[in-house]
Design a protein around this motif. Structure first.
Motif, PDB file in Angstrom:
ATOM      1  N   LEU A 196       0.830  -1.210   0.000  1.00 11.41           N
ATOM      2  CA  LEU A 196       0.000   0.000   0.000  1.00 11.41           C
ATOM      3  C   LEU A 196       0.864   1.260   0.000  1.00 11.41           C
ATOM      4  CD1 LEU A 196      -2.809  -1.010   2.532  1.00 11.41           C
ATOM      5  CD2 LEU A 196      -2.949  -0.910   0.046  1.00 11.41           C
ATOM      6  N   ASP A 197       1.934   1.252   0.799  1.00  8.68           N
ATOM      7  CA  ASP A 197       2.818   2.417   0.863  1.00  8.68           C
ATOM      8  C   ASP A 197       3.549   2.649  -0.465  1.00  8.68           C
ATOM      9  OD1 ASP A 197       2.100   2.973   3.419  1.00  8.68           O
ATOM     10  OD2 ASP A 197       3.833   2.016   4.360  1.00  8.68           O
ATOM     11  N   ARG A 246       0.480 -14.335  -2.344  1.00  2.99           N
ATOM     12  CA  ARG A 246       0.058 -13.838  -3.655  1.00  2.99           C
ATOM     13  C   ARG A 246      -0.911 -12.668  -3.494  1.00  2.99           C
ATOM     14  NH1 ARG A 246      -1.260 -19.118  -7.460  1.00  2.99           N
ATOM     15  NH2 ARG A 246       0.913 -19.727  -7.908  1.00  2.99           N
ATOM     16  N   ASP A 247      -1.017 -11.872  -4.564  1.00  3.80           N
ATOM     17  CA  ASP A 247      -1.896 -10.708  -4.501  1.00  3.80           C
ATOM     18  C   ASP A 247      -3.366 -11.107  -4.347  1.00  3.80           C
ATOM     19  OD1 ASP A 247      -2.118 -11.790  -7.005  1.00  3.80           O
ATOM     20  OD2 ASP A 247      -1.922  -9.908  -8.102  1.00  3.80           O
ATOM     21  N   ASN A 248      -3.766 -12.246  -4.921  1.00 10.55           N
ATOM     22  CA  ASN A 248      -5.167 -12.645  -4.785  1.00 10.55           C
ATOM     23  C   ASN A 248      -5.519 -13.034  -3.348  1.00 10.55           C
ATOM     24  OD1 ASN A 248      -3.518 -14.990  -5.107  1.00 10.55           O
ATOM     25  ND2 ASN A 248      -5.328 -16.215  -5.595  1.00 10.55           N
ATOM     26  N   LYS A 249      -4.525 -13.554  -2.600  1.00 10.77           N
ATOM     27  CA  LYS A 249      -4.773 -13.850  -1.185  1.00 10.77           C
ATOM     28  C   LYS A 249      -4.906 -12.552  -0.386  1.00 10.77           C
ATOM     29  CE  LYS A 249      -4.891 -18.346  -0.669  1.00 10.77           C
ATOM     30  NZ  LYS A 249      -3.799 -19.063  -0.022  1.00 10.77           N
ATOM     31  N   LEU A 250      -4.087 -11.571  -0.699  1.00  9.72           N
ATOM     32  CA  LEU A 250      -4.202 -10.287  -0.012  1.00  9.72           C
ATOM     33  C   LEU A 250      -5.575  -9.673  -0.265  1.00  9.72           C
ATOM     34  CD1 LEU A 250      -0.697  -8.698  -0.747  1.00  9.72           C
ATOM     35  CD2 LEU A 250      -1.475  -9.740   1.382  1.00  9.72           C
ATOM     36  N   GLU A 251      -6.084  -9.820  -1.490  1.00  8.74           N
ATOM     37  CA  GLU A 251      -7.408  -9.292  -1.810  1.00  8.74           C
ATOM     38  C   GLU A 251      -8.492  -9.959  -0.960  1.00  8.74           C
ATOM     39  OE1 GLU A 251      -7.746  -9.913  -5.992  1.00  8.74           O
ATOM     40  OE2 GLU A 251      -6.826  -7.993  -6.501  1.00  8.74           O
ATOM     41  N   LYS A 252      -8.367 -11.285  -0.767  1.00  8.50           N
ATOM     42  CA  LYS A 252      -9.348 -12.005   0.050  1.00  8.50           C
ATOM     43  C   LYS A 252      -9.266 -11.582   1.511  1.00  8.50           C
ATOM     44  CE  LYS A 252      -9.590 -16.259  -2.684  1.00  8.50           C
ATOM     45  NZ  LYS A 252      -9.292 -17.725  -2.685  1.00  8.50           N
ATOM     46  N   TYR A 253      -8.032 -11.480   2.016  1.00 13.10           N
ATOM     47  CA  TYR A 253      -7.847 -11.177   3.434  1.00 13.10           C
ATOM     48  C   TYR A 253      -8.317  -9.770   3.799  1.00 13.10           C
ATOM     49  CZ  TYR A 253      -4.899 -15.366   3.725  1.00 13.10           C
ATOM     50  OH  TYR A 253      -4.425 -16.644   3.698  1.00 13.10           O
ATOM     51  N   TYR A 254      -8.038  -8.806   2.920  1.00 10.07           N
ATOM     52  CA  TYR A 254      -8.278  -7.403   3.284  1.00 10.07           C
ATOM     53  C   TYR A 254      -9.393  -6.738   2.484  1.00 10.07           C
ATOM     54  CZ  TYR A 254      -3.952  -8.069   5.793  1.00 10.07           C
ATOM     55  OH  TYR A 254      -2.997  -8.540   6.642  1.00 10.07           O
ATOM     56  N   ASN A 255     -10.052  -7.500   1.597  1.00  8.14           N
ATOM     57  CA  ASN A 255     -11.172  -6.949   0.836  1.00  8.14           C
ATOM     58  C   ASN A 255     -10.770  -5.680   0.089  1.00  8.14           C
ATOM     59  OD1 ASN A 255     -13.857  -7.035  -0.046  1.00  8.14           O
ATOM     60  ND2 ASN A 255     -14.538  -5.641   1.555  1.00  8.14           N
ATOM     61  N   MET A 256      -9.559  -5.705  -0.489  1.00 10.26           N
ATOM     62  CA  MET A 256      -9.029  -4.581  -1.250  1.00 10.26           C
ATOM     63  C   MET A 256      -8.468  -5.103  -2.561  1.00 10.26           C
ATOM     64  SD  MET A 256      -7.028  -2.577   1.795  1.00 10.26           S
ATOM     65  CE  MET A 256      -6.600  -1.191   0.756  1.00 10.26           C
ATOM     66  N   ASP A 257      -8.304  -4.191  -3.522  1.00  9.44           N
ATOM     67  CA  ASP A 257      -7.807  -4.581  -4.841  1.00  9.44           C
ATOM     68  C   ASP A 257      -6.286  -4.477  -4.883  1.00  9.44           C
ATOM     69  OD1 ASP A 257      -7.427  -5.179  -7.460  1.00  9.44           O
ATOM     70  OD2 ASP A 257      -8.910  -3.770  -8.242  1.00  9.44           O
ATOM     71  N   PHE A 258      -5.615  -5.629  -4.966  1.00  6.45           N
ATOM     72  CA  PHE A 258      -4.162  -5.678  -5.077  1.00  6.45           C
ATOM     73  C   PHE A 258      -3.739  -6.210  -6.453  1.00  6.45           C
ATOM     74  CE2 PHE A 258      -4.669  -5.652  -0.503  1.00  6.45           C
ATOM     75  CZ  PHE A 258      -3.564  -4.960  -0.032  1.00  6.45           C
ATOM     76  N   GLY A 259      -4.659  -6.298  -7.406  1.00  2.00           N
ATOM     77  CA  GLY A 259      -4.378  -6.906  -8.700  1.00  2.00           C
ATOM     78  C   GLY A 259      -3.458  -6.082  -9.583  1.00  2.00           C
TER      79      GLY A 259
END
Length: 369
Positions: A196-197, A246-259
């Motif tokens: 994010l930073d 992976r970025d898709n796991k981060l998206e699941k965990y934090y409900n944010m778009d990391f794609g």
């Protein structure tokens, strides 16, 4: 409004079937079987497992379709919808499925118990994220056709905004929540914060990877790969197996778009913002060159002064006698030389100003590497 979710349970298949078929929870007419009979479903599922020699491991999968308590739908229609969903779920083809609709919880909901072994070929049930997504989309389509509400993305079953941290595993969820509260240290949380930073300031993929490397994280971003993989380099060097995400796991965990796509759009916005700021800085730095212009004007004024002085000398020489003509000629040569020197100085000052300006703009607009 109806939602579909997978249920994780450690209960045996027999206990699960007994639970969903309890008389106090449902009615006989609200229990159906796909590729099996409700009255003998336990025996049929067990026979399939024994036939193919697959009685160990995961014995069934459990799913629930739930309608909101305010939704105007009858138990019979809800059960009919559930049977229709089961019949058209390709991943369940060849698997026995028990379907039981409950009416005891204040809201109507239907349980699906799916045998993990395929009675046609003996294969274990293969269930992917895509299959669950397809099941949910068909559930939403049913609701639209029947004039029912459809769940909104980012909101809970009750219509509330979904919290930021989400995880399919309860243990993972608890760990992430504790990391948010500063109670424990999680490399997943650290990587998410670093991403994010860095994406807030990066103007390109290369810049983003460099910034992440400087923070101690590896980034595997390849066009041939669907996902971006992040690595905690310190944990990897220490021999820790849990060091990648992976970025898709981060998206699941934090409900944010990391794609990838959203990241690249962010980089483009950052690049445009940086370019605009550079333009402003360049414009503000050009203003202080006014003294140089004044110097140029001073040089021009000095040439004018010399010319006036030369004209005065010329007039004086004209008033002289013939004896002073040699001196007059000498003074004319001196005037011409003085004029040439002044002109050369003026041109040199202009050239220096042009060179300085080019150097300044070239330095200020040098592309980032």
């Amino acid at each position: 409004m109806a939602v579909i979710k997978a249920v994780s349970s450690k209960a045996g298949i027999g206990h699960a079937i007994d639970y969903v078929t309890k008389k106090e929870k449902t009615e006989e007419k609200l229990v159906s079987g796909l590729h099996c009979e409700p009255e003998t479903v336990k025996e049929e599922m067990q026979a399939t497992k024994e036939l193919w020699g697959k009685t160990d491991g995961r014995t069934y999968k459990h799913y629930v379709q739930s309608y909101h308590e305010d939704e105007e739908i009858t138990p019979e229609q809800a059960h009919k919808n559930a049977v229709e969903l089961a019949e058209h779920t390709k991943a369940w083809k060849g698997h026995e499925v028990l379907i039981a609709t409950h009416i005891d919880k204040g809201h109507i909901h239907t349980h699906f118990i799916v045998n993990s072994v395929n009675y046609e070929n003996g294969h274990k049930l293969q269930w992917s994220k895509h299959d669950l997504k397809d099941l949910k989309e068909r559930c939403n389509e049913q609701s639209r056709e029947q004039g029912l509400h459809v769940p909104e993305k980012g909101k809970t079953f009750a219509g509330e905004v979904r919290e930021e941290t989400v995880a399919w595993s309860k243990d993972t969820y608890q760990l992430l929540k504790q990391a948010e509260q500063g109670k424990v240290k999680s490399y997943v949380q650290d990587i998410a914060l670093a991403v994010l930073d860095c994406k807030e300031t990066a103007t390109s993929r290369e810049t983003f990877i460099r910034l992440m490397n400087e923070r101690g994280y590896g980034v595997d971003w390849q066009d041939s790969h669907k996902y971006i993989t992040y690595t905690d380099l310190a944990r990897e060097q220490a021999g820790e197996k849990a060091c990648k995400i992976r970025d898709n796991k981060l998206e699941k965990y934090y409900n944010m778009d990391f794609g990838k796509e959203s990241m690249e759009h962010e980089f483009e916005r950052n690049a445009r913002t940086a370019e605009a700021e550079q333009s402003k800085r360049a414009a503000s730095r050009v203003k202080p060159t006014e003294p140089d212009r004044a110097g140029k004007q001073s040089a021009q004024r000095s040439v004018g002064d010399v010319e006036r002085e030369l004209r005065g000398i010329d007039e004086a020489v004209k008033s002289r006698t013939s004896e002073g003509r040699a001196e007059q000629a000498e003074r004319r040569r001196a005037e011409q030389e003085a004029h040439q020197r002044a002109e050369a100085e003026r041109r040199a000052a202009e050239e220096q100003q042009r060179i300085a300006s080019r150097r300044y703009i070239g330095r200020d607009w040098e592309p980032e590497r």
